[in-house]
Design a protein around this motif. Structure first.
Motif, PDB file in Angstrom:
ATOM      1  N   GLU A   1       0.892 -14.160  -0.028  1.00 31.66           N
ATOM      2  CA  GLU A   1      -0.111 -13.238  -0.918  1.00 31.66           C
ATOM      3  C   GLU A   1       0.718 -12.755  -2.116  1.00 31.66           C
ATOM      4  O   GLU A   1       0.299 -12.546  -3.318  1.00 31.66           O
ATOM      5  CB  GLU A   1      -0.800 -12.194  -0.024  1.00 31.66           C
ATOM      6  CG  GLU A   1      -2.294 -12.173  -0.547  1.00 31.66           C
ATOM      7  CD  GLU A   1      -3.095 -11.092   0.323  1.00 31.66           C
ATOM      8  OE1 GLU A   1      -2.171  -9.986   0.722  1.00 31.66           O
ATOM      9  OE2 GLU A   1      -4.152 -11.153   0.360  1.00 31.66           O
ATOM     10  N   GLU A   2       1.869 -12.045  -1.543  1.00 27.86           N
ATOM     11  CA  GLU A   2       2.617 -11.239  -2.550  1.00 27.86           C
ATOM     12  C   GLU A   2       3.055 -11.888  -3.554  1.00 27.86           C
ATOM     13  O   GLU A   2       3.198 -11.783  -5.007  1.00 27.86           O
ATOM     14  CB  GLU A   2       4.005 -10.493  -1.773  1.00 27.86           C
ATOM     15  CG  GLU A   2       3.493  -9.513  -0.865  1.00 27.86           C
ATOM     16  CD  GLU A   2       4.396  -9.592   0.424  1.00 27.86           C
ATOM     17  OE1 GLU A   2       4.491 -10.607   1.078  1.00 27.86           O
ATOM     18  OE2 GLU A   2       5.101  -8.789   0.603  1.00 27.86           O
ATOM     19  N   GLN A   3       3.491 -13.449  -3.226  1.00 37.15           N
ATOM     20  CA  GLN A   3       4.076 -14.053  -4.177  1.00 37.15           C
ATOM     21  C   GLN A   3       2.896 -14.418  -5.363  1.00 37.15           C
ATOM     22  O   GLN A   3       3.122 -14.517  -6.694  1.00 37.15           O
ATOM     23  CB  GLN A   3       4.557 -15.567  -4.008  1.00 37.15           C
ATOM     24  CG  GLN A   3       5.824 -15.345  -3.105  1.00 37.15           C
ATOM     25  CD  GLN A   3       6.316 -16.688  -2.316  1.00 37.15           C
ATOM     26  OE1 GLN A   3       5.761 -16.867  -1.094  1.00 37.15           O
ATOM     27  NE2 GLN A   3       7.079 -17.308  -3.050  1.00 37.15           N
TER      28      GLN A   3
ATOM     29  N   ILE B   1      -7.611 -12.313  -4.285  1.00 39.65           N
ATOM     30  CA  ILE B   1      -7.060 -13.502  -3.965  1.00 39.65           C
ATOM     31  C   ILE B   1      -7.448 -13.888  -2.439  1.00 39.65           C
ATOM     32  O   ILE B   1      -7.344 -13.011  -1.402  1.00 39.65           O
ATOM     33  CB  ILE B   1      -5.388 -13.695  -3.846  1.00 39.65           C
ATOM     34  CG1 ILE B   1      -5.169 -13.412  -5.408  1.00 39.65           C
ATOM     35  CG2 ILE B   1      -4.879 -14.923  -3.497  1.00 39.65           C
ATOM     36  CD1 ILE B   1      -3.511 -13.660  -5.583  1.00 39.65           C
TER      37      ILE B   1
ATOM     38  N   MET C   1      12.618 -11.866  -6.236  1.00 37.19           N
ATOM     39  CA  MET C   1      12.302 -11.877  -4.982  1.00 37.19           C
ATOM     40  C   MET C   1      10.789 -11.907  -4.581  1.00 37.19           C
ATOM     41  O   MET C   1      10.158 -12.526  -3.967  1.00 37.19           O
ATOM     42  CB  MET C   1      12.873 -10.536  -4.191  1.00 37.19           C
ATOM     43  CG  MET C   1      12.387 -10.483  -2.707  1.00 37.19           C
ATOM     44  SD  MET C   1      13.164  -8.978  -1.755  1.00 37.19           S
ATOM     45  CE  MET C   1      12.129  -7.603  -2.699  1.00 37.19           C
ATOM     46  N   ARG C   2      10.204 -11.146  -5.542  1.00 34.71           N
ATOM     47  CA  ARG C   2       8.668 -11.333  -5.590  1.00 34.71           C
ATOM     48  C   ARG C   2       8.115 -12.330  -5.738  1.00 34.71           C
ATOM     49  O   ARG C   2       7.253 -12.774  -5.210  1.00 34.71           O
ATOM     50  CB  ARG C   2       8.328 -10.103  -6.739  1.00 34.71           C
ATOM     51  CG  ARG C   2       8.228  -8.679  -6.324  1.00 34.71           C
ATOM     52  CD  ARG C   2       7.534  -7.757  -7.103  1.00 34.71           C
ATOM     53  NE  ARG C   2       7.850  -6.903  -7.848  1.00 34.71           N
ATOM     54  CZ  ARG C   2       6.921  -5.920  -8.607  1.00 34.71           C
ATOM     55  NH1 ARG C   2       5.886  -6.461  -9.014  1.00 34.71           N
ATOM     56  NH2 ARG C   2       7.764  -4.988  -9.169  1.00 34.71           N
ATOM     57  N   LEU C   3       8.704 -13.062  -6.546  1.00 38.00           N
ATOM     58  CA  LEU C   3       8.355 -14.881  -6.866  1.00 38.00           C
ATOM     59  C   LEU C   3       8.591 -15.543  -5.575  1.00 38.00           C
ATOM     60  O   LEU C   3       8.119 -16.693  -5.657  1.00 38.00           O
ATOM     61  CB  LEU C   3       8.662 -15.031  -8.154  1.00 38.00           C
ATOM     62  CG  LEU C   3       7.974 -14.506  -9.432  1.00 38.00           C
ATOM     63  CD1 LEU C   3       8.827 -14.859 -10.748  1.00 38.00           C
ATOM     64  CD2 LEU C   3       6.585 -15.012  -9.590  1.00 38.00           C
ATOM     65  N   SER C   4       9.568 -15.385  -4.727  1.00 34.87           N
ATOM     66  CA  SER C   4       9.756 -15.953  -3.529  1.00 34.87           C
ATOM     67  C   SER C   4       9.768 -15.174  -2.263  1.00 34.87           C
ATOM     68  O   SER C   4       8.950 -14.756  -1.636  1.00 34.87           O
ATOM     69  CB  SER C   4      11.112 -16.632  -3.980  1.00 34.87           C
ATOM     70  OG  SER C   4      12.132 -15.878  -4.041  1.00 34.87           O
TER      71      SER C   4
ATOM     72  N   TYR D   1      -0.060 -12.863  -6.038  1.00 32.70           N
ATOM     73  CA  TYR D   1      -0.419 -11.712  -6.646  1.00 32.70           C
ATOM     74  C   TYR D   1       0.817 -11.513  -7.988  1.00 32.70           C
ATOM     75  O   TYR D   1       0.516 -11.320  -8.997  1.00 32.70           O
ATOM     76  CB  TYR D   1      -0.439 -10.369  -6.114  1.00 32.70           C
ATOM     77  CG  TYR D   1      -1.525 -10.182  -5.555  1.00 32.70           C
ATOM     78  CD1 TYR D   1      -1.939 -10.338  -4.331  1.00 32.70           C
ATOM     79  CD2 TYR D   1      -2.714  -9.566  -6.360  1.00 32.70           C
ATOM     80  CE1 TYR D   1      -3.154 -10.037  -3.639  1.00 32.70           C
ATOM     81  CE2 TYR D   1      -3.918  -9.219  -5.879  1.00 32.70           C
ATOM     82  CZ  TYR D   1      -4.116  -9.711  -4.595  1.00 32.70           C
ATOM     83  OH  TYR D   1      -5.565  -9.439  -4.097  1.00 32.70           O
TER      84      TYR D   1
ATOM     85  N   MET E   1       1.076  -2.180  -5.879  1.00 29.55           N
ATOM     86  CA  MET E   1      -0.510  -2.710  -5.552  1.00 29.55           C
ATOM     87  C   MET E   1      -1.329  -1.641  -5.041  1.00 29.55           C
ATOM     88  O   MET E   1      -2.481  -1.318  -5.111  1.00 29.55           O
ATOM     89  CB  MET E   1      -0.553  -3.983  -4.449  1.00 29.55           C
ATOM     90  CG  MET E   1       0.530  -5.101  -4.917  1.00 29.55           C
ATOM     91  SD  MET E   1      -0.437  -5.719  -6.550  1.00 29.55           S
ATOM     92  CE  MET E   1      -1.872  -6.567  -5.455  1.00 29.55           C
TER      93      MET E   1
ATOM     94  N   GLN F   1       6.764  -3.681  -4.694  1.00 24.83           N
ATOM     95  CA  GLN F   1       5.404  -4.471  -5.124  1.00 24.83           C
ATOM     96  C   GLN F   1       4.296  -3.918  -4.445  1.00 24.83           C
ATOM     97  O   GLN F   1       3.310  -3.539  -4.736  1.00 24.83           O
ATOM     98  CB  GLN F   1       5.659  -6.073  -4.856  1.00 24.83           C
ATOM     99  CG  GLN F   1       4.409  -6.650  -5.550  1.00 24.83           C
ATOM    100  CD  GLN F   1       4.557  -8.020  -4.979  1.00 24.83           C
ATOM    101  OE1 GLN F   1       5.242  -8.583  -4.094  1.00 24.83           O
ATOM    102  NE2 GLN F   1       3.670  -8.908  -5.725  1.00 24.83           N
TER     103      GLN F   1
ATOM    104  N   SER G   1      -0.164  -7.399   5.042  1.00 27.61           N
ATOM    105  CA  SER G   1      -0.241  -8.100   3.695  1.00 27.61           C
ATOM    106  C   SER G   1      -1.016  -7.103   2.833  1.00 27.61           C
ATOM    107  O   SER G   1      -1.749  -6.063   3.296  1.00 27.61           O
ATOM    108  CB  SER G   1      -1.139  -9.424   3.840  1.00 27.61           C
ATOM    109  OG  SER G   1      -2.431  -9.164   3.818  1.00 27.61           O
ATOM    110  N   PHE G   2      -1.134  -7.351   1.541  1.00 30.09           N
ATOM    111  CA  PHE G   2      -2.137  -6.641   0.599  1.00 30.09           C
ATOM    112  C   PHE G   2      -3.380  -6.691   1.087  1.00 30.09           C
ATOM    113  O   PHE G   2      -4.001  -5.595   1.420  1.00 30.09           O
ATOM    114  CB  PHE G   2      -1.739  -7.035  -0.968  1.00 30.09           C
ATOM    115  CG  PHE G   2      -0.714  -7.160  -1.213  1.00 30.09           C
ATOM    116  CD1 PHE G   2      -0.344  -8.202  -2.379  1.00 30.09           C
ATOM    117  CD2 PHE G   2       0.553  -6.416  -1.095  1.00 30.09           C
ATOM    118  CE1 PHE G   2       1.108  -8.220  -3.049  1.00 30.09           C
ATOM    119  CE2 PHE G   2       1.661  -6.294  -1.553  1.00 30.09           C
ATOM    120  CZ  PHE G   2       1.787  -7.088  -2.560  1.00 30.09           C
ATOM    121  N   SER G   3      -3.934  -7.892   1.340  1.00 29.96           N
ATOM    122  CA  SER G   3      -5.345  -7.816   1.859  1.00 29.96           C
ATOM    123  C   SER G   3      -5.620  -6.947   3.017  1.00 29.96           C
ATOM    124  O   SER G   3      -6.703  -6.138   3.278  1.00 29.96           O
ATOM    125  CB  SER G   3      -5.655  -9.256   2.116  1.00 29.96           C
ATOM    126  OG  SER G   3      -5.688 -10.125   0.997  1.00 29.96           O
TER     127      SER G   3
END
Lengths: 152, 798
Positions: free
Chosen positions: A43-45, A59, B458-461, A47, B613, B609, B558-560
């Protein structure tokens, strides 16, 4: 050249309502379906990438119906249509987790739509494909089953 | 009976005839439009024969379709500036055949110019002026009349009562048409031309340049001077003049028709009165020309036009126009860019990369989303895999080399773009070239660049991927593993105050306990604020701490999960008797909100991150206010992370939410007012969508009150932020002065850069409160370094 925000020819067969209604919803939608996602993408990727087109409202990760684990598709919902269009223009067809992801308009998330519709729980496409894809569980399901069936 | 039949049939026939004539007419108009719009595109015939043919076709239809033809031509003149000379030639040929038509066209364009100036459409005005200038070359307009117009426009430079950006717009328009008509004026009216240039020179010399430092991508002029746009164009025109106005870039089809055109009679441009300055007028912000490459950077092959060559100006303008026209369709945009006319005469990839990066780094803000440029560059690499990636890599190396003096806004965008770009190419990069950065202070711009790039990558992977892809010398730059820290875990809880309650709270929420039960457990906690007096403390910090820690720990997956956890204690259904926990524990109490934010930071300090959020979620749920978040950012506890990019991601996100809220309410009020008054006029278009009842005056008043209240919040937010900046910067300057140290530390430069960033990113909203800011905060007694940031912002519109 067709516009990058145009509707594709795909229509969800499970949509409740007329074709006309579905099309109207698609044309006004702020929700996108995203496919060819790796099972391991977090999920982080998501967002991090999708926030670059605008503020993401939420999402929803697509899940295997039986295992409840990610099965390679997601829904992204933005607060406004403009941001969703930016996503179609600038994120569709680029890479996430080294895979080219594909975005398409969706009529809107409804509870239940987060589950794969394939027989074994994942997406239908993963039932039938014959290639080996380490980001999507290896071989397609049918191929996998063929290889474990004993020779007669 | 038979006659009636005959009549009916003839009626039917004539109406069909009429319809057919109408559709025939429309068809012809469409065909004419298509022919005109497409002239100059790739064709089997030569451009000259196409123009000749088209002129004949149009001349034949002039009597029946004159107004349509006039309109199409005048639109093309303005929307296709790169085809200016093609359309002026066409108009020239038509004028040679039909003098009246030429006159009507000139009048139409004069009207267009006047309207554009009144509506502050500066680009349109510039293109009309350019078209007029080129029409001199086609003998449609007399040189004297053009010179008169140019002087009229330049007269605005004498007006001291209007902002400099206004006269800049006019002078820029005049300068930018000289490449087309300079030679002609030089040959026929040299003295007049010199007089014109003298006026411009005087103006250029006396302009102020207060706005320039804030608009430079690099503080330094090494290796390439970063010139203000008007200064640059002036230098380019001066060089053109030194070259006798010979330029090789513009194609001039009218040269082939000279014998026909010079027989034509010329028109005069109707005199124009320049619309006066009005406080509501908007003018283009000035900018600084972005210079990354010079000819030594390009390999063997076509030479990169020099910085002061007029070719550089013309080509760059064309490339920027392509971006403007096609940026919403990246595949087409890339294709058109790579298909640039005369592409074999220039190092095209270099010029494209420089123009795209110029737009990405444009100050105050880029014109389009950053990802628009990012995805376009990827598309360009896809279409030109043999050359584009290398040029881009070379650009990155140069940017990194010069990053020491890069503007903070641009540094952030560079980080954001580069990590995004790498994520599309498996994070493959020649990291070894940058090993020297590991020896630097982590606040040095180079070290910071790598630290932040690795963070965003790192945020993108994911963490392991980044740790593995960089050389071991960069281990000091690899971000911490993004994990949370829970104070009340099984091992640590027993020693903490309230630890036992925390554990029971965790168990309760895990077992899906309702808010009443949760509150009951929390109520067992003592209140450290109770000081033995009668006074009831306004909140219980221990309750807030433990609730925050437990909630975030339970949602840590997780964010959720975190969002769901927060939402659970937010909403109460209408019939529920349960308390709204955040309301009870925190409410509008700013101190309580601060405790919450601090505790959130304690839990998630290693996961930047997540902090971004969560803060976003807290703001959207109205648990924390924008003002509190701003104060938290500037608090002592956050000093350690103060220069990290994510902090500014949070603060700018906070300001943006506030701005969006104000904008939304403003829109609602405007719409309500329109609906309120619209119904009075019984407009037939209004019944198409509006079945809502007309808003009453009372309802509108309430909406306006709400809007005013939120605007007050917005003003307050900016005041807090600017005040805090002034405080910490002044403190630093005073302390350095006392200690005899140089104030110009890394921290200082990042911080003053962040202050400038606030002005840049939110300049439209800040402008509203400019007066208050200069009266209350940015007063003359302030340290000049701090005051400069404010003055540069003001200079954008003055």
């Amino acid at each position: 050249m067709t516009s990058s925000v145009a509707l594709s020819s795909y229509r969800d067969q499970h949509f409740r309502g007329s074709r006309h209604l579905q099309e109207r919803k698609l044309l006004n939608s702020t929700t996108l379906y995203v496919g060819n996602v790796s099972f391991y993408t977090t999920e982080e990727q998501l967002y991090e990438l999708f926030n670059r087109a605008g503020d993401v409202k939420r999402i929803v990760m697509g899940l295997d119906k039986q295992r409840k684990t990610p099965c390679g598709f997601i829904f992204v919902e933005y607060f406004c249509r403009d941001d969703a269009e930016s996503c179609m223009r600038y994120i569709n067809g680029t890479r996430l987790d080294d895979r080219i992801i594909r975005c398409d308009w969706d009529a809107g998330f409804v509870e239940g739509r987060q589950y794969g519709r394939g027989k074994t729980g994942g997406q239908v496409r993963d039932e039938y494909r014959t290639d080996y894809d380490p980001g999507r569980g290896g071989y397609g399901k049918i191929v996998q089953q063929k290889t474990i069936l004993p020779q007669s | 009976m038979s006659r009636r039949k005959f009549d009916e049939m003839s009626d039917y026939d004539s109406s069909r005839d009429r319809k057919r004539r109408r559709t025939d007419a429309v068809e012809i108009e469409d065909r004419l439009e298509s022919l005109i719009i497409r002239v100059g595109e790739k064709s089997t015939s030569s451009l000259e024969s196409n123009l000749e043919g088209l002129a004949s076709v149009l001349e034949a239809d002039i009597n029946n379709y004159k107004s349509k033809i006039l309109k199409i031509l005048s639109d093309c003149a303005v929307t296709m500036p790169e085809k200016t000379t093609i359309y002026t030639t066409l108009v020239g040929l038509l004028n040679a055949k039909n003098y009246n038509f030429g006159g009507e066209f000139v009048d139409m364009m004069a009207k267009k110019l006047k309207e554009a100036l009144k509506a502050c459409m500066w680009r349109t005005a510039r293109y009309v002026l350019r078209f007029f200038s080129d029409m001199v070359n086609c003998h449609v307009i007399s040189t004297n009349s053009l010179l008169q117009l140019l002087h009229t426009l330049l007269d605005t430079a004498r007006d001291d009562n209007s902002p400099q950006v206004r006269s800049d717009a006019y002078v820029y328009a005049v300068l930018s048409c000289l490449p087309w008509v300079g030679r002609e004026l030089y040959e026929k009216k040299e003295q007049d031309l010199e007089r014109l240039l003298k006026h411009i020179e005087i103006y250029i010399r006396k302009r102020t340049r207060k706005h320039v430092p804030g608009l430079r991508v690099w503080r330094s002029d090494r290796p390439h001077p970063q010139e203000e746009y008007l200064d640059c164009l002036w230098a380019q025109i001066c060089k053109l003049r030194a070259d006798m106005w010979q330029e090789k870039h513009i194609a001039r089809p009218y040269v082939a028709f000279d014998s026909i055109l010079c027989e034509a009679l010329q028109h005069n441009i109707p005199p124009l009165t320049v619309p006066p300055h009005h406080p509501d007028n908007t003018y283009t912000f000035p900018w600084v020309v972005f210079r990354l490459f010079d000819y030594t950077d390009c390999p063997e092959g076509p030479v990169l036009p020099g910085a002061h060559s007029i070719e550089r100006y013309l080509i760059e303008e064309h490339l920027h126009n392509i971006l403007r026209e096609h940026h919403t369709e990246r595949k087409q945009c890339a294709a058109v860019l790579l298909d640039f006319p005369l592409k074999h005469k220039i190092p095209l990839e270099y010029m494209i990369v420089e123009v795209v990066l110029a737009e990405l780094f444009h100050l105050p803000t880029p014109k389009y989303l950053e990802i628009c440029f990012g995805s376009l560059l990827i598309e360009l690499c896809k279409l030109q895999p043999a050359t584009m990636p290398q040029v881009l890599a070379q650009a990155v190396e140069l940017l990194y080399d010069r990053i020491d003096t890069m503007n903070v806004c641009c540094h952030d965008r560079f980080v954001s773009w580069f990590s995004y770009h790498l994520s599309n190419f498996q994070f493959k990069w020649s990291w070894d070239d940058w090993l020297d950065a590991a020896q630097l202070d982590p606040m040095h711009p180079r070290a910071k660049f790598i630290i932040e790039v690795l963070q965003r990558s790192m945020r993108l992977s994911y963490h392991q991927r980044i740790a593995e892809v960089v050389p071991e010398q960069f281990d000091c730059f690899v971000p911490a593993k993004p994990e949370h820290i829970f104070k009340y875990g099984a091992e640590t809880a027993p020693e903490m105050e309230g630890g036992e309650v925390a554990q029971r709270l965790e168990a309760c929420i895990r077992a899906k306990g309702n808010p009443t039960e949760v509150l009951q457990i929390l109520r067992e906690l003592p209140n450290p604020l109770r000081d033995g007096t009668e006074d009831e403390p306004s909140f219980n910090p221990l309750q807030v701490q433990i609730f925050t820690q437990v909630l975030l720990h339970l949602g840590s997956k997780s964010f959720s999960h975190s969002f769901a956890g927060i939402t659970k204690f937010l909403k109460t259904s209408q019939n529920s008797c349960h308390p709204q926990l955040f309301e009870v524990l925190v409410g509008p109490n700013e101190e309580a909100q601060m405790v919450l934010l601090r505790e959130m930071y304690e839990v998630w300090a290693k996961h930047q991150q997540m902090l971004v959020m969560l803060t976003d979620k807290l703001l959207r749920s109205h648990i924390a206010s924008c003002a509190t978040v701003a104060n938290w950012i500037f608090s002592k506890e956050m000093q350690h992370d103060f220069t990290r990019s994510y902090i500014w991601e949070i603060l700018h996100g906070t300001i943006r939410k506030m701005n969006k809220h104000v904008a939304r309410l403003q829109k609602e009020v405007n719409e309500a007012r329109e609906r309120h008054s619209g119904r009075d006029s019984d407009d037939s278009s209004s019944d198409e969508e509006d079945s809502r009842p007309r808003p009453t005056e009372e309802e509108i008043e309430r909406m306006e009150e709400k809007l005013e209240a939120v605007q007050a919040d917005q003003k307050n937010l900016f005041l807090i932020i600017f005040q805090r900046f002034i405080m910490i910067l002044s403190e630093h300057l005073v302390r350095c002065d006392t200690d005899g140290r140089d104030f110009n530390t890394h921290w200082y430069r990042w911080t003053i850069g962040r202050l400038q960033e606030i002005f840049m990113l939110h300049n439209t909203q800040v402008e509203r409160y400019s007066q208050t800011l200069s009266t209350l905060l940015f007063t003359q007694d302030l340290d000049p370094h701090i005051l400069d940031a404010f003055n540069q912002f003001v200079a954008l519109r003055s």
